[in-house]
Write an enzyme that holds these catalytic residues in place. Structure first.
Site: not given
Ligand SMILES: NC(=O)c1ccc[n+]([C@@H]2O[C@H](COP(=O)([O-])OP(=O)(O)OC[C@H]3O[C@@H](n4cnc5c(N)ncnc54)[C@H](OP(=O)(O)O)[C@@H]3O)[C@@H](O)[C@H]2O)c1
Length: 248
Positions: A17-18, A20, A65, A158, A160, A162
């Site tokens: 996820g680099g 943004r 993805d 979400y 859960a 993390k």
């Protein structure tokens, strides 16, 4: 006298996820620190492309993805032939949530859990196996969230995921026996595409509840990422909260 470094500073860091938000800020910060970085997201942004032009020998990036395990594994192998063996992973890619649990479909629940928990664990497993096979020492940094420790409406699945990553961090640190340091960083809410669902009233409320009177910024998180990847600290299996004490 400098003490002996048991796990050397990371030299090739994979950041999911680099493209943004916080991930892009981490990529940019590590490149400026002289580290080789590999970054992926589903969409390659102009900002990531610009970093590639600025650091042609230091940055490798592509469109992947995280839920496509085969594509992720092919990317890892390409990184290794381009930059060298990966010795650190930053699990940053994630999707948010903005729906009460009772209004969240089973498919959406599964998508959140797959993207934020299962796929990062699958990627971690793949990267770790290669690191261990090469006899490398290394570092893992999981970007989790304050949501794992405090309740927030609209973020049940979400939160859960993390919390799951925080728990996985501790068990990984035990399993890896200090050869690979595993830690998590739990930021408070910061402005990004993910948190764009928060309106000005909610953001004002968070600021009012924060003793430092400041909303967390990605820049607040960067020194902690750098420390966990590059410094000799003996910090292992921890979740470091960066939220100005909003959650205290
Ligand atoms: N923003 C906050 O308030 C906040 C607070 C605490 C923790 N965090 C955590 O901080 C991290 C970064 O969040 P952010 O706010 O910077 O989010 P963001 O701006 O939405 O960025 C998320 C990144 O992940 C990538 N991504 C999402 N789904 C993906 C997939 N299926 N495959 C590959 N890449 C994917 C996105 O790119 P594509 O969409 O193009 O794939 C993007 O690069 C996340 O782990 C988040 O949970 C955020």
């Amino acid at each position: 006298m400098t003490s002996e470094v048991s796990v050397p500073p990371a030299s090739v860091v994979l950041v999911s996820g680099g493209s943004r938000g916080l991930g892009l800020a981490i990529v940019s910060d590590l490149l400026a620190a002289g580290v080789k970085v590999a970054a992926f997201a589903r969409t390659v942004t102009p900002e990531l492309t610009a970093l590639g032009e600025k650091y042609p020998d230091q940055l490798y990036y592509g469109s992947v993805d995280i839920n496509d395990a085969a594509a992720g594994q092919a990317f890892v192998k390409k990184v290794e032939t381009t930059l060298g063996p990966i010795d650190a992973l930053v699990n940053n890619a994630a999707i948010g949530q903005d729906s009460l649990h009772v209004h969240t479909s089973a498919d959406h629940l599964a998508e959140i859990i797959q993207t934020n928990l299962t796929s990062p664990l699958v990627l971690t497993r793949f990267v770790l196996r290669r690191m261990l096979a090469k006899g490398l020492k290394g570092r893992i940094v999981n970007i989790t969230s304050i949501c794992a420790q405090r309740g927030y409406p609209g973020l049940v699945a979400y939160s859960a995921t993390k919390g799951g990553m925080d728990a996985a961090t501790r068990s990984l640190a035990r399993e890896l026996g200090g050869r690979i340091l595993a830690n998590a960083i739990a930021p408070g809410f910061f402005a990004s595409e993910m948190s764009a669902v928060l309106g000005p009233t909610q953001l004002d409320q968070i600021v009012r509840r924060t003793p430092t009177g400041q909303l967390t910024e990605p820049d607040d998180v960067l020194p902690i990422v750098r420390m966990l990847l590059l410094e000799n600290t003996n910090i292992n299996g921890q979740v470091l909260v960066v939220d100005g004490a909003a959650s205290i």
